[in-house]
Design a protein around this motif. Sequence first.
Motif, PDB file in Angstrom:
ATOM      1  N   PRO A 261       1.805   3.458 -10.721  1.00  0.00           N
ATOM      2  CA  PRO A 261       1.238   3.347  -9.418  1.00  0.00           C
ATOM      3  C   PRO A 261      -0.233   2.649  -9.327  1.00  0.00           C
ATOM      4  O   PRO A 261      -0.829   2.535  -8.444  1.00  0.00           O
ATOM      5  CB  PRO A 261       1.325   4.861  -9.062  1.00  0.00           C
ATOM      6  CG  PRO A 261       1.145   5.577 -10.533  1.00  0.00           C
ATOM      7  CD  PRO A 261       1.843   4.514 -11.482  1.00  0.00           C
ATOM      8  N   ILE A 262      -1.088   2.847 -10.470  1.00  0.00           N
ATOM      9  CA  ILE A 262      -2.665   2.485 -10.300  1.00  0.00           C
ATOM     10  C   ILE A 262      -2.697   1.168  -9.886  1.00  0.00           C
ATOM     11  O   ILE A 262      -3.522   0.952  -9.158  1.00  0.00           O
ATOM     12  CB  ILE A 262      -3.075   3.237 -11.442  1.00  0.00           C
ATOM     13  CG1 ILE A 262      -3.132   4.489 -11.654  1.00  0.00           C
ATOM     14  CG2 ILE A 262      -4.733   2.587 -11.517  1.00  0.00           C
ATOM     15  CD1 ILE A 262      -3.544   4.958 -13.070  1.00  0.00           C
ATOM     16  N   PRO A 263      -1.986  -0.064 -10.752  1.00  0.00           N
ATOM     17  CA  PRO A 263      -2.439  -1.035 -10.399  1.00  0.00           C
ATOM     18  C   PRO A 263      -1.784  -1.535  -8.906  1.00  0.00           C
ATOM     19  O   PRO A 263      -2.420  -2.436  -8.138  1.00  0.00           O
ATOM     20  CB  PRO A 263      -1.695  -2.035 -11.427  1.00  0.00           C
ATOM     21  CG  PRO A 263      -1.629  -1.241 -12.408  1.00  0.00           C
ATOM     22  CD  PRO A 263      -1.396   0.315 -11.966  1.00  0.00           C
ATOM     23  N   ALA A 264      -0.955  -0.782  -8.482  1.00  0.00           N
ATOM     24  CA  ALA A 264      -0.272  -0.857  -6.956  1.00  0.00           C
ATOM     25  C   ALA A 264      -1.383  -0.634  -6.134  1.00  0.00           C
ATOM     26  O   ALA A 264      -1.515  -1.293  -5.035  1.00  0.00           O
ATOM     27  CB  ALA A 264       1.017  -0.165  -7.135  1.00  0.00           C
ATOM     28  N   ALA A 265      -2.094   0.585  -6.353  1.00  0.00           N
ATOM     29  CA  ALA A 265      -3.140   0.884  -5.535  1.00  0.00           C
ATOM     30  C   ALA A 265      -4.396   0.046  -5.346  1.00  0.00           C
ATOM     31  O   ALA A 265      -4.825  -0.489  -4.470  1.00  0.00           O
ATOM     32  CB  ALA A 265      -3.347   2.335  -5.641  1.00  0.00           C
ATOM     33  N   LEU A 266      -4.619  -0.256  -6.573  1.00  0.00           N
ATOM     34  CA  LEU A 266      -5.831  -1.294  -6.960  1.00  0.00           C
ATOM     35  C   LEU A 266      -5.662  -2.630  -6.000  1.00  0.00           C
ATOM     36  O   LEU A 266      -6.740  -3.040  -5.486  1.00  0.00           O
ATOM     37  CB  LEU A 266      -6.145  -1.617  -8.279  1.00  0.00           C
ATOM     38  CG  LEU A 266      -6.674  -0.463  -9.062  1.00  0.00           C
ATOM     39  CD1 LEU A 266      -6.884  -0.556 -10.372  1.00  0.00           C
ATOM     40  CD2 LEU A 266      -8.075   0.046  -8.495  1.00  0.00           C
ATOM     41  N   GLU A 267      -4.531  -3.253  -5.966  1.00  0.00           N
ATOM     42  CA  GLU A 267      -4.317  -4.557  -5.492  1.00  0.00           C
ATOM     43  C   GLU A 267      -3.965  -4.490  -4.184  1.00  0.00           C
ATOM     44  O   GLU A 267      -3.861  -5.533  -3.375  1.00  0.00           O
ATOM     45  CB  GLU A 267      -3.180  -5.234  -6.307  1.00  0.00           C
ATOM     46  CG  GLU A 267      -1.862  -4.473  -6.009  1.00  0.00           C
ATOM     47  CD  GLU A 267      -0.689  -5.407  -6.882  1.00  0.00           C
ATOM     48  OE1 GLU A 267      -1.307  -6.312  -8.159  1.00  0.00           O
ATOM     49  OE2 GLU A 267       0.309  -5.247  -6.590  1.00  0.00           O
ATOM     50  N   ASP A 268      -3.793  -3.272  -3.396  1.00  0.00           N
ATOM     51  CA  ASP A 268      -3.260  -3.120  -2.252  1.00  0.00           C
ATOM     52  C   ASP A 268      -4.566  -2.917  -1.077  1.00  0.00           C
ATOM     53  O   ASP A 268      -4.900  -1.841  -1.270  1.00  0.00           O
ATOM     54  CB  ASP A 268      -2.189  -2.191  -1.710  1.00  0.00           C
ATOM     55  CG  ASP A 268      -1.582  -2.190  -0.597  1.00  0.00           C
ATOM     56  OD1 ASP A 268      -1.994  -2.640   0.608  1.00  0.00           O
ATOM     57  OD2 ASP A 268      -0.290  -2.072  -0.717  1.00  0.00           O
ATOM     58  N   PRO A 269      -4.850  -3.964  -0.330  1.00  0.00           N
ATOM     59  CA  PRO A 269      -6.196  -3.478   0.562  1.00  0.00           C
ATOM     60  C   PRO A 269      -6.004  -2.334   1.696  1.00  0.00           C
ATOM     61  O   PRO A 269      -6.930  -2.031   2.180  1.00  0.00           O
ATOM     62  CB  PRO A 269      -6.489  -4.999   1.306  1.00  0.00           C
ATOM     63  CG  PRO A 269      -5.283  -5.626   1.195  1.00  0.00           C
ATOM     64  CD  PRO A 269      -4.511  -5.247  -0.056  1.00  0.00           C
ATOM     65  N   ARG A 270      -4.656  -2.206   1.715  1.00  0.00           N
ATOM     66  CA  ARG A 270      -4.605  -1.240   2.817  1.00  0.00           C
ATOM     67  C   ARG A 270      -4.688   0.286   2.255  1.00  0.00           C
ATOM     68  O   ARG A 270      -4.723   1.278   3.192  1.00  0.00           O
ATOM     69  CB  ARG A 270      -2.942  -1.278   3.315  1.00  0.00           C
ATOM     70  CG  ARG A 270      -2.637  -2.355   3.878  1.00  0.00           C
ATOM     71  CD  ARG A 270      -0.957  -2.505   4.167  1.00  0.00           C
ATOM     72  NE  ARG A 270      -0.335  -2.556   2.920  1.00  0.00           N
ATOM     73  CZ  ARG A 270       0.957  -2.543   2.638  1.00  0.00           C
ATOM     74  NH1 ARG A 270       1.908  -2.526   3.949  1.00  0.00           N
ATOM     75  NH2 ARG A 270       1.466  -2.523   1.610  1.00  0.00           N
ATOM     76  N   VAL A 271      -4.791   0.274   0.812  1.00  0.00           N
ATOM     77  CA  VAL A 271      -5.015   1.843   0.416  1.00  0.00           C
ATOM     78  C   VAL A 271      -6.398   2.113  -0.106  1.00  0.00           C
ATOM     79  O   VAL A 271      -7.034   1.544  -0.852  1.00  0.00           O
ATOM     80  CB  VAL A 271      -4.053   1.863  -1.063  1.00  0.00           C
ATOM     81  CG1 VAL A 271      -3.919   2.995  -1.744  1.00  0.00           C
ATOM     82  CG2 VAL A 271      -2.396   1.194  -0.636  1.00  0.00           C
ATOM     83  N   THR A 272      -6.725   3.345   0.494  1.00  0.00           N
ATOM     84  CA  THR A 272      -8.025   3.981  -0.114  1.00  0.00           C
ATOM     85  C   THR A 272      -7.866   4.986  -1.196  1.00  0.00           C
ATOM     86  O   THR A 272      -6.592   5.681  -1.382  1.00  0.00           O
ATOM     87  CB  THR A 272      -8.556   4.890   1.187  1.00  0.00           C
ATOM     88  OG1 THR A 272      -8.823   3.916   2.418  1.00  0.00           O
ATOM     89  CG2 THR A 272      -9.656   5.641   0.760  1.00  0.00           C
ATOM     90  N   ILE A 273      -8.537   5.105  -2.255  1.00  0.00           N
ATOM     91  CA  ILE A 273      -8.422   5.629  -3.417  1.00  0.00           C
ATOM     92  C   ILE A 273      -9.544   6.709  -3.611  1.00  0.00           C
ATOM     93  O   ILE A 273     -10.803   6.603  -3.538  1.00  0.00           O
ATOM     94  CB  ILE A 273      -8.703   4.454  -4.548  1.00  0.00           C
ATOM     95  CG1 ILE A 273      -7.504   3.411  -4.431  1.00  0.00           C
ATOM     96  CG2 ILE A 273      -8.591   5.134  -6.037  1.00  0.00           C
ATOM     97  CD1 ILE A 273      -7.775   2.441  -5.324  1.00  0.00           C
TER      98      ILE A 273
END
Length: 419
Positions: A261-273
């Motif tokens: 899931p981490i790369p999926a979040a890092l590459e998605d500009p819609r996602v705040t981390i």
Amino acid sequence: MSKNAYLEAVNNIDNSLKSTKNQAFAITNVSIVDARGIVPNAWILVKDGVILETGILKDELTAAITSYGLSESDLSIVDGCGSFAAPGYIDLHAHGAWEHSFDDGAEGIAIARAYHMLHGTTRQVLSLITNPLDVMQENLRTVKRVMQTRPDVLGSHLEGPFLALSRKGAHDPNCLVDPTPERVEALLEAADGTLRQITLAPERAHGMEAIKRFVKAGVIPAVGHCDADYQTARAAFNAGSTLMTHMFNAMNGIHHRKPGPIPAALEDPRVTIELINDGFHVENPVLRMAFKAAAGRIAFVTDAMAATGCADGAYKLGALDVTVTGGHARLVSNGAIAGSTLILEVAIKRAVKELGIGLPEAIAAATLVPAHVLGVDKPNAITSAPLGLVEKGYAADLLLLNPGTLAVEHVWCDGHKIS
């Protein structure tokens, strides 16, 4: 601080927040710092809990005072003495402080909030630990009641009960369940519009259906405490999840053939981390890497538990026993990390002093970024004015920071002087 001293602080904060919002004041001789940069030699004019104007020339302050029908005798002038003036910090994910958790009823909320408030966290989403469903429902109702008199409480965050057993962290495994429609509706009904976010494992049965239902109800589904593969995480983000709960912690890590899931979040500009910037949950090289990989999308959170602001020793996280040693909390049963004793004041200092992150970028991670993910960075139905910037029309959530140490020296919340 002694128990009597902190109870006095709690009472003072409660009284300040309940006072009539009619005071006008100006802060002068400060450098305004927010997500947009630093403005030296500035002033800020406030009335009724809202920033009326900001500027840099003394004559402009005098003109602004007159233009709003005020006179200098109508307002107090605070000399900032060269401090940084920053927006109040916003914590999306914390469980408590001062020996109390946000699951401990209105009194526990008041005490825990006081500690975070005194250290600059002017607004907070109250994170509720995994418990039996009926207990979680009652805790949601309590937060709703508290919000009626406390502008500093933005709503609830449910960390569970829809978490992966394999990534449960410090959550009670006996209370983890699938997000069936009936359970989802029960929680939404109890919160009655005050649930802001919920952490869930999207790979659980009914996970995608639950994400879509929460989005429809105006709740942010956060991917976390999960064992999701890359494709499942992407599907969750496409279904409407716009947040990742404390990235790297309580989830499968990055593998070059199983990205997770981490790369999926890092590459998605819609996602705040979310990141817990204490150097313990995530070490400095990885924190720097994440900050660069998701620039402008990192929200510092504390995941602070009841031991925050307290000495090392024995504590509780829900029904589970926790030992705090050297400020680090672990479960007695298996040694798992059990939240933190971090505060956002320290996270900001670490970001600048140890990670080498610019002050405006660090401030943004505790102000505008969390405000944006909640939708309170613009006019909204949650707060009386937008949050996250030192700007005209925004709420007067203001901090004066020591320019050398970045320690919080003075706090205003919603225009009320706190410290």
